[in-house]
Design a protein around this motif. Sequence first.
Motif, PDB file in Angstrom:
ATOM      1  N   TYR A 111       0.805  -1.214   0.000  1.00  0.00           N
ATOM      2  CA  TYR A 111       0.000   0.000   0.000  1.00  0.00           C
ATOM      3  C   TYR A 111       0.842   1.271   0.000  1.00  0.00           C
ATOM      4  CZ  TYR A 111      -4.168  -2.784   0.768  1.00  0.00           C
ATOM      5  OH  TYR A 111      -5.193  -3.682   0.621  1.00  0.00           O
ATOM      6  N   ALA A 112       2.075   1.158  -0.430  1.00  0.00           N
ATOM      7  CA  ALA A 112       2.920   2.349  -0.563  1.00  0.00           C
ATOM      8  C   ALA A 112       3.704   2.233  -1.858  1.00  0.00           C
ATOM      9  CB  ALA A 112       3.865   2.474   0.639  1.00  0.00           C
ATOM     10  N   GLY A 113       4.194   3.369  -2.359  1.00  0.00           N
ATOM     11  CA  GLY A 113       4.922   3.295  -3.622  1.00  0.00           C
ATOM     12  C   GLY A 113       5.625   4.593  -3.970  1.00  0.00           C
ATOM     13  N   HIS A 114       6.309   4.548  -5.105  1.00  0.00           N
ATOM     14  CA  HIS A 114       7.090   5.699  -5.557  1.00  0.00           C
ATOM     15  C   HIS A 114       7.048   5.759  -7.071  1.00  0.00           C
ATOM     16  CE1 HIS A 114      10.389   8.670  -5.299  1.00  0.00           C
ATOM     17  NE2 HIS A 114      10.728   8.166  -6.477  1.00  0.00           N
ATOM     18  N   TRP A 115       6.859   6.968  -7.594  1.00  0.00           N
ATOM     19  CA  TRP A 115       6.872   7.206  -9.039  1.00  0.00           C
ATOM     20  C   TRP A 115       7.993   8.170  -9.385  1.00  0.00           C
ATOM     21  CZ3 TRP A 115       1.129   8.780  -8.442  1.00  0.00           C
ATOM     22  CH2 TRP A 115       0.324   7.627  -8.377  1.00  0.00           C
ATOM     23  N   ASP A 116       8.681   7.891 -10.472  1.00  0.00           N
ATOM     24  CA  ASP A 116       9.554   8.869 -11.108  1.00  0.00           C
ATOM     25  C   ASP A 116       8.882   9.294 -12.405  1.00  0.00           C
ATOM     26  OD1 ASP A 116      11.804   9.077  -9.358  1.00  0.00           O
ATOM     27  OD2 ASP A 116      12.402   7.073  -9.979  1.00  0.00           O
ATOM     28  N   LYS A 145      -1.821  14.941   3.567  1.00  0.00           N
ATOM     29  CA  LYS A 145      -2.525  13.790   4.137  1.00  0.00           C
ATOM     30  C   LYS A 145      -4.038  14.017   4.128  1.00  0.00           C
ATOM     31  CE  LYS A 145      -0.707  11.520   7.526  1.00  0.00           C
ATOM     32  NZ  LYS A 145      -0.194  11.103   8.850  1.00  0.00           N
ATOM     33  N   LYS A 146      -4.746  12.914   3.872  1.00  0.00           N
ATOM     34  CA  LYS A 146      -6.204  12.938   3.957  1.00  0.00           C
ATOM     35  C   LYS A 146      -6.719  11.503   3.972  1.00  0.00           C
ATOM     36  CE  LYS A 146     -10.385  14.244   1.373  1.00  0.00           C
ATOM     37  NZ  LYS A 146     -10.901  14.820   0.103  1.00  0.00           N
ATOM     38  N   GLU A 147      -7.515  11.159   4.975  1.00  0.00           N
ATOM     39  CA  GLU A 147      -8.231   9.881   5.042  1.00  0.00           C
ATOM     40  C   GLU A 147      -7.342   8.679   4.722  1.00  0.00           C
ATOM     41  OE1 GLU A 147     -11.509  10.321   2.399  1.00  0.00           O
ATOM     42  OE2 GLU A 147     -12.548  11.778   3.671  1.00  0.00           O
ATOM     43  N   GLY A 148      -6.184   8.610   5.365  1.00  0.00           N
ATOM     44  CA  GLY A 148      -5.310   7.460   5.201  1.00  0.00           C
ATOM     45  C   GLY A 148      -4.385   7.518   4.001  1.00  0.00           C
ATOM     46  N   ILE A 149      -4.437   8.595   3.231  1.00  0.00           N
ATOM     47  CA  ILE A 149      -3.549   8.762   2.076  1.00  0.00           C
ATOM     48  C   ILE A 149      -2.497   9.804   2.414  1.00  0.00           C
ATOM     49  CG2 ILE A 149      -3.387   9.452  -0.345  1.00  0.00           C
ATOM     50  CD1 ILE A 149      -6.309   8.579  -0.667  1.00  0.00           C
ATOM     51  N   THR A 150      -1.236   9.481   2.154  1.00  0.00           N
ATOM     52  CA  THR A 150      -0.131  10.400   2.376  1.00  0.00           C
ATOM     53  C   THR A 150       0.646  10.565   1.073  1.00  0.00           C
ATOM     54  OG1 THR A 150       0.098   9.656   4.673  1.00  0.00           O
ATOM     55  CG2 THR A 150       1.955  10.857   3.731  1.00  0.00           C
ATOM     56  N   LEU A 151       0.956  11.802   0.713  1.00  0.00           N
ATOM     57  CA  LEU A 151       1.653  12.088  -0.539  1.00  0.00           C
ATOM     58  C   LEU A 151       2.806  13.054  -0.316  1.00  0.00           C
ATOM     59  CD1 LEU A 151      -1.530  12.669  -2.663  1.00  0.00           C
ATOM     60  CD2 LEU A 151       0.208  11.021  -3.306  1.00  0.00           C
ATOM     61  N   ARG A 152       3.894  12.790  -1.012  1.00  0.00           N
ATOM     62  CA  ARG A 152       4.973  13.765  -1.143  1.00  0.00           C
ATOM     63  C   ARG A 152       5.134  14.038  -2.629  1.00  0.00           C
ATOM     64  NH1 ARG A 152      10.028  14.025  -2.909  1.00  0.00           N
ATOM     65  NH2 ARG A 152      11.440  15.590  -2.033  1.00  0.00           N
ATOM     66  N   SER A 159       6.000  10.233  -3.926  1.00  0.00           N
ATOM     67  CA  SER A 159       5.947   9.092  -3.022  1.00  0.00           C
ATOM     68  C   SER A 159       4.579   9.086  -2.350  1.00  0.00           C
ATOM     69  CB  SER A 159       7.042   9.183  -1.957  1.00  0.00           C
ATOM     70  OG  SER A 159       8.327   9.187  -2.543  1.00  0.00           O
ATOM     71  N   PHE A 160       4.058   7.887  -2.092  1.00  0.00           N
ATOM     72  CA  PHE A 160       2.724   7.844  -1.505  1.00  0.00           C
ATOM     73  C   PHE A 160       2.568   6.663  -0.545  1.00  0.00           C
ATOM     74  CE2 PHE A 160       2.510   5.294  -5.359  1.00  0.00           C
ATOM     75  CZ  PHE A 160       1.851   4.143  -4.945  1.00  0.00           C
ATOM     76  N   GLY A 161       1.675   6.853   0.397  1.00  0.00           N
ATOM     77  CA  GLY A 161       1.229   5.791   1.286  1.00  0.00           C
ATOM     78  C   GLY A 161      -0.281   5.732   1.206  1.00  0.00           C
ATOM     79  N   PHE A 162      -0.840   4.530   1.300  1.00  0.00           N
ATOM     80  CA  PHE A 162      -2.277   4.337   1.135  1.00  0.00           C
ATOM     81  C   PHE A 162      -2.772   3.473   2.284  1.00  0.00           C
ATOM     82  CE2 PHE A 162      -6.084   2.584  -1.034  1.00  0.00           C
ATOM     83  CZ  PHE A 162      -6.614   3.760  -1.543  1.00  0.00           C
ATOM     84  N   ALA A 163      -4.039   3.587   2.617  1.00  0.00           N
ATOM     85  CA  ALA A 163      -4.647   2.788   3.691  1.00  0.00           C
ATOM     86  C   ALA A 163      -3.887   2.964   5.006  1.00  0.00           C
ATOM     87  CB  ALA A 163      -4.704   1.311   3.299  1.00  0.00           C
TER      88      ALA A 163
END
Length: 300
Positions: A111-116, A145-152, A159-163
Amino acid sequence: MRRARERFRTGGIALACLLSALTTGCSSGPGGDDSPSPLMAAVGHISVAGATGAQVSYLDADRVRSLEKGDSQRFRTVGQAGSPLLSGYRFNAHAYELDPAMIDTDVTNGYAGHWDGSFDADGITAKLKTGGFTRSTWHGETIWKKEGITLRVAQDEISFGFAGKDLSTVRPAKGKSLADDPDYRALDRCLGDAYRVDFGGKNAKGAVRLSATGQLAKSATETSGVICALTDGKRTAERAADRLKSVIEQRAPRFDGAKVTVLTGDSPGVKVTVPDRPGDKRAGRILTSNIDLQLALSEL
Protein backbone atom coordinates in the motif's frame (compact mmCIF):
# COMPACT_ATOMS: atom_id res chain seq x y z
CA MET A 1 14.72 10.11 -16.32
CA ARG A 2 13.74 8.78 -19.74
CA ARG A 3 17.07 9.79 -21.25
CA ALA A 4 18.98 8.21 -18.36
CA ARG A 5 17.25 4.85 -18.85
CA GLU A 6 17.85 5.02 -22.60
CA ARG A 7 21.56 5.63 -22.05
CA PHE A 8 21.64 2.63 -19.75
CA ARG A 9 20.10 0.34 -22.38
CA THR A 10 22.32 1.48 -25.22
CA GLY A 11 25.50 1.73 -23.17
CA GLY A 12 25.66 -1.98 -22.45
CA ILE A 13 26.88 -3.81 -19.36
CA ALA A 14 30.51 -3.89 -18.35
CA LEU A 15 32.43 -7.11 -19.01
CA ALA A 16 33.25 -7.46 -15.35
CA CYS A 17 29.58 -7.67 -14.47
CA LEU A 18 28.91 -10.19 -17.20
CA LEU A 19 31.68 -12.42 -15.88
CA SER A 20 30.41 -12.14 -12.33
CA ALA A 21 26.71 -12.61 -13.08
CA LEU A 22 24.70 -13.63 -10.06
CA THR A 23 27.48 -12.81 -7.64
CA THR A 24 27.20 -9.92 -5.24
CA GLY A 25 28.61 -6.47 -5.37
CA CYS A 26 28.63 -5.78 -9.12
CA SER A 27 26.42 -3.23 -10.77
CA SER A 28 27.02 -1.29 -13.93
CA GLY A 29 25.28 1.65 -15.48
CA PRO A 30 25.97 3.73 -18.58
CA GLY A 31 29.48 3.39 -19.88
CA GLY A 32 30.39 0.71 -17.33
CA ASP A 33 30.21 2.97 -14.24
CA ASP A 34 28.67 1.99 -10.92
CA SER A 35 25.27 3.60 -11.40
CA PRO A 36 22.36 1.23 -10.71
CA SER A 37 20.21 -0.44 -13.31
CA PRO A 38 16.70 0.99 -13.80
CA LEU A 39 15.26 -1.82 -11.66
CA MET A 40 17.75 -1.28 -8.83
CA ALA A 41 17.23 2.48 -8.99
CA ALA A 42 13.51 1.86 -8.52
CA VAL A 43 13.75 -0.64 -5.64
CA GLY A 44 16.20 1.73 -4.02
CA HIS A 45 13.02 3.52 -2.94
CA ILE A 46 11.75 0.47 -1.03
CA SER A 47 13.01 -0.23 2.48
CA VAL A 48 14.16 -3.73 3.44
CA ALA A 49 11.90 -3.69 6.49
CA GLY A 50 8.94 -2.42 4.49
CA ALA A 51 9.20 -5.26 1.96
CA THR A 52 8.45 -7.90 4.59
CA GLY A 53 5.04 -9.43 3.96
CA ALA A 54 4.27 -7.26 0.92
CA GLN A 55 4.68 -7.89 -2.80
CA VAL A 56 7.05 -5.51 -4.54
CA SER A 57 6.29 -4.70 -8.19
CA TYR A 58 8.21 -2.56 -10.67
CA LEU A 59 7.06 -1.13 -13.99
CA ASP A 60 8.94 0.86 -16.62
CA ALA A 61 5.82 2.65 -17.83
CA ASP A 62 7.71 4.89 -20.22
CA ARG A 63 9.12 1.87 -22.04
CA VAL A 64 5.69 0.26 -22.26
CA ARG A 65 4.33 3.43 -23.87
CA SER A 66 7.12 3.22 -26.42
CA LEU A 67 6.31 -0.44 -27.14
CA GLU A 68 2.62 0.37 -27.49
CA LYS A 69 3.11 2.88 -30.30
CA GLY A 70 0.74 1.99 -33.09
CA ASP A 71 -2.10 1.34 -30.63
CA SER A 72 -0.87 -2.07 -29.50
CA GLN A 73 -2.98 -3.69 -26.78
CA ARG A 74 -0.55 -6.51 -25.95
CA PHE A 75 0.62 -4.87 -22.73
CA ARG A 76 -2.77 -3.93 -21.30
CA THR A 77 -2.56 -6.54 -18.52
CA VAL A 78 1.07 -6.33 -17.42
CA GLY A 79 1.89 -2.81 -18.63
CA GLN A 80 -0.35 -0.83 -16.30
CA ALA A 81 0.84 0.76 -13.06
CA GLY A 82 -0.50 -1.44 -10.26
CA SER A 83 -0.65 1.35 -7.73
CA PRO A 84 -3.56 1.31 -5.28
CA LEU A 85 -3.45 5.09 -5.46
CA LEU A 86 -4.59 4.90 -9.09
CA SER A 87 -7.13 2.14 -8.59
CA GLY A 88 -8.46 3.03 -5.13
CA TYR A 89 -11.88 4.62 -5.06
CA ARG A 90 -10.89 7.23 -2.44
CA PHE A 91 -8.42 9.05 -4.68
CA ASN A 92 -9.42 10.33 -8.11
CA ALA A 93 -6.06 10.84 -9.84
CA HIS A 94 -7.46 12.98 -12.65
CA ALA A 95 -9.24 15.25 -10.20
CA TYR A 96 -5.85 16.09 -8.70
CA GLU A 97 -4.26 16.68 -12.13
CA LEU A 98 -2.30 13.45 -11.93
CA ASP A 99 -2.20 11.77 -15.35
CA PRO A 100 -0.76 8.22 -15.40
CA ALA A 101 1.06 9.28 -18.59
CA MET A 102 3.26 11.44 -16.36
CA ILE A 103 4.66 8.32 -14.65
CA ASP A 104 7.90 6.96 -16.12
CA THR A 105 8.63 4.28 -13.51
CA ASP A 106 6.42 2.85 -10.79
CA VAL A 107 7.55 0.75 -7.84
CA THR A 108 4.84 -0.37 -5.44
CA ASN A 109 5.19 -2.11 -2.10
CA GLY A 110 1.75 -3.23 -0.97
CA TYR A 111 0.00 0.00 0.00
CA ALA A 112 2.92 2.35 -0.56
CA GLY A 113 4.92 3.30 -3.62
CA HIS A 114 7.09 5.70 -5.56
CA TRP A 115 6.87 7.21 -9.04
CA ASP A 116 9.55 8.87 -11.11
CA GLY A 117 8.39 11.03 -13.99
CA SER A 118 7.49 14.58 -14.96
CA PHE A 119 4.78 16.06 -12.77
CA ASP A 120 3.02 19.41 -12.46
CA ALA A 121 3.90 19.67 -8.79
CA ASP A 122 2.34 23.10 -8.32
CA GLY A 123 -0.91 22.09 -10.02
CA ILE A 124 -1.15 18.81 -8.08
CA THR A 125 -0.47 20.39 -4.69
CA ALA A 126 -2.98 23.16 -5.40
CA LYS A 127 -5.62 20.53 -6.12
CA LEU A 128 -4.65 18.56 -2.99
CA LYS A 129 -5.14 21.69 -0.91
CA THR A 130 -8.55 22.49 -2.33
CA GLY A 131 -9.48 18.80 -2.13
CA GLY A 132 -9.17 18.71 1.64
CA PHE A 133 -5.62 17.40 2.04
CA THR A 134 -3.74 18.94 4.95
CA ARG A 135 -0.11 19.99 4.73
CA SER A 136 2.43 18.88 7.31
CA THR A 137 6.12 18.05 7.69
CA TRP A 138 7.57 14.55 7.87
CA HIS A 139 11.32 14.11 8.41
CA GLY A 140 11.85 17.62 7.11
CA GLU A 141 9.78 17.04 3.95
CA THR A 142 6.45 18.57 3.02
CA ILE A 143 3.68 15.97 2.82
CA TRP A 144 -0.07 16.01 2.24
CA LYS A 145 -2.52 13.79 4.14
CA LYS A 146 -6.20 12.94 3.96
CA GLU A 147 -8.23 9.88 5.04
CA GLY A 148 -5.31 7.46 5.20
CA ILE A 149 -3.55 8.76 2.08
CA THR A 150 -0.13 10.40 2.38
CA LEU A 151 1.65 12.09 -0.54
CA ARG A 152 4.97 13.77 -1.14
CA VAL A 153 4.98 15.65 -4.46
CA ALA A 154 7.92 17.01 -6.47
CA GLN A 155 8.50 17.87 -10.13
CA ASP A 156 10.25 14.57 -10.86
CA GLU A 157 8.90 12.18 -8.24
CA ILE A 158 5.91 11.33 -6.09
CA SER A 159 5.95 9.09 -3.02
CA PHE A 160 2.72 7.84 -1.50
CA GLY A 161 1.23 5.79 1.29
CA PHE A 162 -2.28 4.34 1.13
CA ALA A 163 -4.65 2.79 3.69
CA GLY A 164 -2.87 4.48 6.58
CA LYS A 165 0.68 3.62 5.47
CA ASP A 166 3.21 6.41 5.90
CA LEU A 167 6.23 7.04 3.68
CA SER A 168 8.82 5.19 5.75
CA THR A 169 8.70 2.12 3.51
CA VAL A 170 9.33 4.12 0.33
CA ARG A 171 11.83 6.68 1.62
CA PRO A 172 14.40 4.41 3.31
CA ALA A 173 17.52 5.51 5.11
CA LYS A 174 20.82 5.18 3.28
CA GLY A 175 21.93 1.55 3.09
CA LYS A 176 18.50 0.22 4.08
CA SER A 177 16.81 -0.25 0.70
CA LEU A 178 16.23 -3.38 -1.38
CA ALA A 179 18.96 -2.16 -3.74
CA ASP A 180 21.41 -2.75 -0.88
CA ASP A 181 20.34 -6.40 -0.53
CA PRO A 182 22.70 -8.73 -2.47
CA ASP A 183 19.84 -11.14 -3.25
CA TYR A 184 17.86 -8.42 -5.04
CA ARG A 185 20.99 -7.39 -6.92
CA ALA A 186 21.55 -11.00 -7.97
CA LEU A 187 17.98 -11.27 -9.27
CA ASP A 188 18.44 -8.00 -11.14
CA ARG A 189 21.38 -9.48 -13.07
CA CYS A 190 19.47 -12.70 -13.71
CA LEU A 191 16.28 -11.02 -14.98
CA GLY A 192 17.95 -8.83 -17.58
CA ASP A 193 16.33 -5.77 -19.13
CA ALA A 194 12.79 -6.36 -17.86
CA TYR A 195 10.09 -3.71 -18.26
CA ARG A 196 8.09 -5.24 -15.41
CA VAL A 197 9.17 -7.29 -12.39
CA ASP A 198 7.10 -8.86 -9.61
CA PHE A 199 9.10 -10.07 -6.62
CA GLY A 200 7.93 -12.81 -4.27
CA GLY A 201 8.42 -12.47 -0.55
CA LYS A 202 11.90 -13.17 0.78
CA ASN A 203 12.36 -16.26 2.93
CA ALA A 204 15.96 -16.48 4.11
CA LYS A 205 15.42 -19.99 5.54
CA GLY A 206 13.42 -21.43 2.63
CA ALA A 207 14.54 -23.68 -0.21
CA VAL A 208 13.78 -20.70 -2.46
CA ARG A 209 15.15 -17.61 -0.73
CA LEU A 210 13.80 -15.09 -3.19
CA SER A 211 12.20 -15.19 -6.62
CA ALA A 212 10.90 -12.79 -9.23
CA THR A 213 8.92 -12.93 -12.45
CA GLY A 214 9.97 -10.47 -15.14
CA GLN A 215 8.62 -9.41 -18.52
CA LEU A 216 10.97 -8.94 -21.49
CA ALA A 217 10.34 -7.37 -24.88
CA LYS A 218 12.61 -7.16 -27.91
CA SER A 219 9.70 -5.48 -29.69
CA ALA A 220 5.96 -5.07 -29.29
CA THR A 221 5.40 -8.48 -30.88
CA GLU A 222 8.45 -10.42 -29.62
CA THR A 223 7.93 -10.78 -25.87
CA SER A 224 8.75 -13.33 -23.20
CA GLY A 225 8.61 -13.96 -19.48
CA VAL A 226 11.46 -14.91 -17.18
CA ILE A 227 11.48 -16.41 -13.69
CA CYS A 228 14.59 -16.20 -11.52
CA ALA A 229 14.80 -17.93 -8.16
CA LEU A 230 17.65 -18.00 -5.64
CA THR A 231 17.92 -21.25 -3.70
CA ASP A 232 19.57 -22.41 -0.50
CA GLY A 233 22.31 -24.21 -2.40
CA LYS A 234 23.52 -25.85 -5.60
CA ARG A 235 21.65 -29.13 -5.04
CA THR A 236 18.33 -27.33 -4.59
CA ALA A 237 19.04 -25.31 -7.73
CA GLU A 238 19.60 -28.52 -9.72
CA ARG A 239 16.45 -30.04 -8.24
CA ALA A 240 14.49 -26.91 -9.16
CA ALA A 241 15.78 -27.07 -12.73
CA ASP A 242 14.74 -30.73 -13.03
CA ARG A 243 11.27 -29.90 -11.73
CA LEU A 244 10.86 -27.01 -14.16
CA LYS A 245 11.96 -29.18 -17.09
CA SER A 246 9.45 -31.84 -16.02
CA VAL A 247 6.60 -29.31 -15.94
CA ILE A 248 7.60 -27.96 -19.34
CA GLU A 249 7.55 -31.49 -20.78
CA GLN A 250 4.29 -32.49 -19.09
CA ARG A 251 2.47 -29.32 -20.15
CA ALA A 252 3.65 -29.40 -23.77
CA PRO A 253 3.06 -27.46 -25.95
CA ARG A 254 2.15 -24.79 -23.38
CA PHE A 255 5.77 -23.86 -22.63
CA ASP A 256 7.38 -24.72 -25.95
CA GLY A 257 10.62 -22.82 -26.45
CA ALA A 258 11.31 -22.46 -22.72
CA LYS A 259 14.93 -22.53 -21.60
CA VAL A 260 16.01 -23.59 -18.09
CA THR A 261 19.41 -22.60 -16.68
CA VAL A 262 21.05 -23.48 -13.37
CA LEU A 263 22.65 -20.43 -11.77
CA THR A 264 26.03 -20.92 -10.15
CA GLY A 265 28.46 -18.76 -8.22
CA ASP A 266 27.80 -17.01 -4.93
CA SER A 267 24.04 -16.91 -5.59
CA PRO A 268 22.91 -20.38 -6.71
CA GLY A 269 19.49 -20.67 -8.24
CA VAL A 270 17.54 -21.33 -11.40
CA LYS A 271 16.30 -19.31 -14.35
CA VAL A 272 13.60 -20.16 -16.86
CA THR A 273 12.72 -18.03 -19.87
CA VAL A 274 9.43 -18.64 -21.67
CA PRO A 275 8.48 -16.95 -24.96
CA ASP A 276 4.96 -15.64 -25.30
CA ARG A 277 3.13 -17.58 -27.99
CA PRO A 278 2.67 -15.94 -31.41
CA GLY A 279 -1.10 -16.15 -31.14
CA ASP A 280 -1.31 -14.57 -27.67
CA LYS A 281 -3.24 -11.31 -27.67
CA ARG A 282 -1.66 -10.27 -24.35
CA ALA A 283 1.91 -10.38 -23.09
CA GLY A 284 2.72 -11.73 -19.63
CA ARG A 285 1.05 -15.12 -19.58
CA ILE A 286 3.44 -16.75 -17.07
CA LEU A 287 2.41 -14.09 -14.56
CA THR A 288 -1.32 -13.88 -15.28
CA SER A 289 -2.46 -17.34 -16.35
CA ASN A 290 0.15 -20.05 -17.01
CA ILE A 291 1.56 -20.13 -13.47
CA ASP A 292 2.58 -23.80 -13.40
CA LEU A 293 6.27 -22.94 -13.24
CA GLN A 294 5.91 -20.69 -10.19
CA LEU A 295 3.86 -23.40 -8.50
CA ALA A 296 6.60 -25.95 -9.21
CA LEU A 297 9.15 -23.74 -7.48
CA SER A 298 6.88 -23.10 -4.51
CA GLU A 299 6.68 -26.86 -3.85
CA LEU A 300 10.46 -27.40 -3.47
